[in-house]
Design a protein around this motif. Structure first.
Motif, mmCIF file in Angstrom:
data_model
loop_
_atom_site.group_PDB
_atom_site.id
_atom_site.type_symbol
_atom_site.label_atom_id
_atom_site.label_comp_id
_atom_site.label_asym_id
_atom_site.label_seq_id
_atom_site.Cartn_x
_atom_site.Cartn_y
_atom_site.Cartn_z
ATOM 1 N N ALA A 287 -43.207 -10.272 -8.717
ATOM 2 C CA ALA A 287 -43.298 -11.380 -7.764
ATOM 3 C C ALA A 287 -43.502 -10.857 -6.350
ATOM 4 N N ARG A 288 -43.674 -11.744 -5.426
ATOM 5 C CA ARG A 288 -43.827 -11.351 -4.020
ATOM 6 C C ARG A 288 -42.548 -11.697 -3.248
ATOM 7 N N ASN A 289 -42.451 -11.175 -2.017
ATOM 8 C CA ASN A 289 -41.310 -11.500 -1.162
ATOM 9 C C ASN A 289 -41.297 -12.992 -0.848
ATOM 10 N N LEU A 290 -40.121 -13.507 -0.562
ATOM 11 C CA LEU A 290 -40.050 -14.884 -0.079
ATOM 12 C C LEU A 290 -40.390 -14.902 1.421
ATOM 13 N N LYS A 295 -37.091 -18.971 2.036
ATOM 14 C CA LYS A 295 -35.669 -18.578 1.943
ATOM 15 C C LYS A 295 -34.788 -19.758 2.343
ATOM 16 N N GLU A 296 -35.184 -20.430 3.433
ATOM 17 C CA GLU A 296 -34.447 -21.606 3.895
ATOM 18 C C GLU A 296 -34.389 -22.677 2.811
ATOM 19 N N ARG A 297 -35.545 -22.924 2.204
ATOM 20 C CA ARG A 297 -35.662 -23.952 1.174
ATOM 21 C C ARG A 297 -34.750 -23.625 -0.019
ATOM 22 N N ILE A 298 -34.740 -22.349 -0.392
ATOM 23 C CA ILE A 298 -33.914 -21.928 -1.533
ATOM 24 C C ILE A 298 -32.439 -22.141 -1.198
ATOM 25 N N ARG A 299 -32.075 -21.807 0.059
ATOM 26 C CA ARG A 299 -30.684 -22.017 0.471
ATOM 27 C C ARG A 299 -30.332 -23.496 0.368
ATOM 28 N N SER A 300 -31.246 -24.366 0.839
ATOM 29 C CA SER A 300 -30.923 -25.796 0.833
ATOM 30 C C SER A 300 -30.882 -26.329 -0.605
ATOM 31 N N TRP A 306 -27.835 -30.793 -8.882
ATOM 32 C CA TRP A 306 -28.975 -30.793 -9.803
ATOM 33 C C TRP A 306 -29.700 -32.148 -9.810
ATOM 34 N N GLY A 307 -28.922 -33.224 -9.860
ATOM 35 C CA GLY A 307 -29.496 -34.564 -9.944
ATOM 36 C C GLY A 307 -30.347 -34.919 -8.734
ATOM 37 N N LEU A 308 -30.110 -34.220 -7.619
ATOM 38 C CA LEU A 308 -30.898 -34.497 -6.412
ATOM 39 C C LEU A 308 -31.958 -33.427 -6.200
ATOM 40 N N GLY A 309 -32.288 -32.727 -7.231
ATOM 41 C CA GLY A 309 -33.387 -31.768 -7.149
ATOM 42 C C GLY A 309 -32.967 -30.363 -6.778
ATOM 43 N N GLY A 310 -31.653 -30.110 -6.705
ATOM 44 C CA GLY A 310 -31.197 -28.776 -6.356
ATOM 45 C C GLY A 310 -30.854 -27.945 -7.583
#
Ligand SMILES: [Zn+2]
Length: 312
Positions: A287-290, A295-300, A306-310
């Motif tokens: 894979a490539r670097n984030l 990175k921000e998106r992954i943290r959020s 899970w039910g809200l898309g996380g």
């Protein structure tokens, strides 16, 4: 074969215009090496520019500051070596700037004439020459150095990176896959490792039943583990780790696992956990670097349920 093509840095700009790129690169490079930039340069003869930097040396007698006069010569476009005529009056220049060292910072090698001049015995100052080979070697030794390659030599970087894929920064720590027998991390040299799967003899019309999945060193460790896991009614299959770090092969393997699950393959709990661990740890190698926004998106996503898309 050098990685960096110094011709990517344009020739010095004409007098009066913005600071030239090679000198800027020299400043950044020397800063990464730990020098403090004392003085911006003045324009010397033949467009050569001089920088003054300071080195802090710590010894038994305490700290000593060494002032270096740095002479930048960018002749990569002509390919000519740096000659004694390119570096006139070295002694005077060093003295005028109250320095105790002279450093050449060159994008081509120094001529034998200049080398003899700089290595003459009895010079009243220290000499250090950064030639293209040394500059490249130093740059590759640190993360900051590698960022300078990316910034000043983007084409060279792209070429080198294409042939030398690294491990993408996706997790907090470097990925590991340990040999189930001797505990060696097989991802430091994937050519040594293999993934072994033991499944029951296939029955007509039924999916595979996978009992054991593990990684190990090829050779002795593999043989020892074979005796341990090779029970009656099981057959083994394997995949070389170096193949699995080829992005296409990794994807093909993942697809075959997913297709198998749809056909009715099943896994023991242990085998399934181990399989996931293997897939997760190989992933940074294909894979490539984030990027920062990713990175921000992954943290959020990590904090969203899970039910809200996380992932929570
Ligand atoms: Zn081993």
């Amino acid at each position: 074969m050098p990685i960096i093509d110094f011709k990517e840095i344009p020739l010095s700009s004409s007098a009066g215009s913005a600071r030239d790129q090679f000198e800027l690169f020299a400043r950044e490079f020397l800063q990464v090496q730990g020098f403090r930039i004392v003085e911006a340069p003045d324009r010397g003869p033949d467009q050569g520019r001089d920088l003054i930097v300071e080195e802090l040396r710590t010894g038994v007698a305490g700290e000593t500051r060494i002032r270096w006069l740095v002479s930048c010569k960018h002749k990569a476009h002509s390919g000519r070596s740096v000659s004694p005529e390119d570096e006139p009056d070295i002694h005077d220049r060093v003295r005028t700037h109250s320095c105790s060292g002279f450093s050449g910072f060159y994008s081509t090698i120094q001529s034998s004439g200049l080398s003899a001049k700089l290595n003459a015995s009895g010079l009243p100052f220290e000499v250090m020459v950064y030639d293209p080979e040394l500059i490249e070697r130093q740059l590759l030794q640190s993360k900051e150095g590698i960022s300078l390659i990316e910034r000043f030599f983007p084409d060279s970087w792209k070429r080198w990176r294409g042939e030398n894929p690294g491990v993408a920064e996706i997790f907090e720590t470097l990925p590991e896959l340990r040999c189930s027998h001797c505990d060696t991390n097989l991802l430091t040299d994937t050519s040594r490792g293999t993934v072994v799967l033991w499944k029951k003899y296939p029955r007509e019309g039924a999916g595979d039943t996978v009992q054991h999945v593990y990684c190990c060193c090829k050779g002795d460790c593999d043989r020892i583990l074979k005796q341990q896991f090779g029970q009656k009614g099981l057959i083994d299959g394997w995949k070389g780790l170096s193949d699995l770090t080829i992005p296409t092969d990794y994807l093909r393997w993942q697809m075959s696992i997913v297709n198998g699950l749809r056909r009715g393959d099943s896994y023991s709990d242990d085998a399934f956990e181990n399989l996931k661990e293997i897939l997760v740890n190989i992933y940074p190698l294909v894979a490539r670097n984030l990027t920062e926004p990713e990175k921000e998106r992954i943290r959020s996503l990590g904090v969203l349920p899970w039910g809200l898309g996380g992932y929570g």
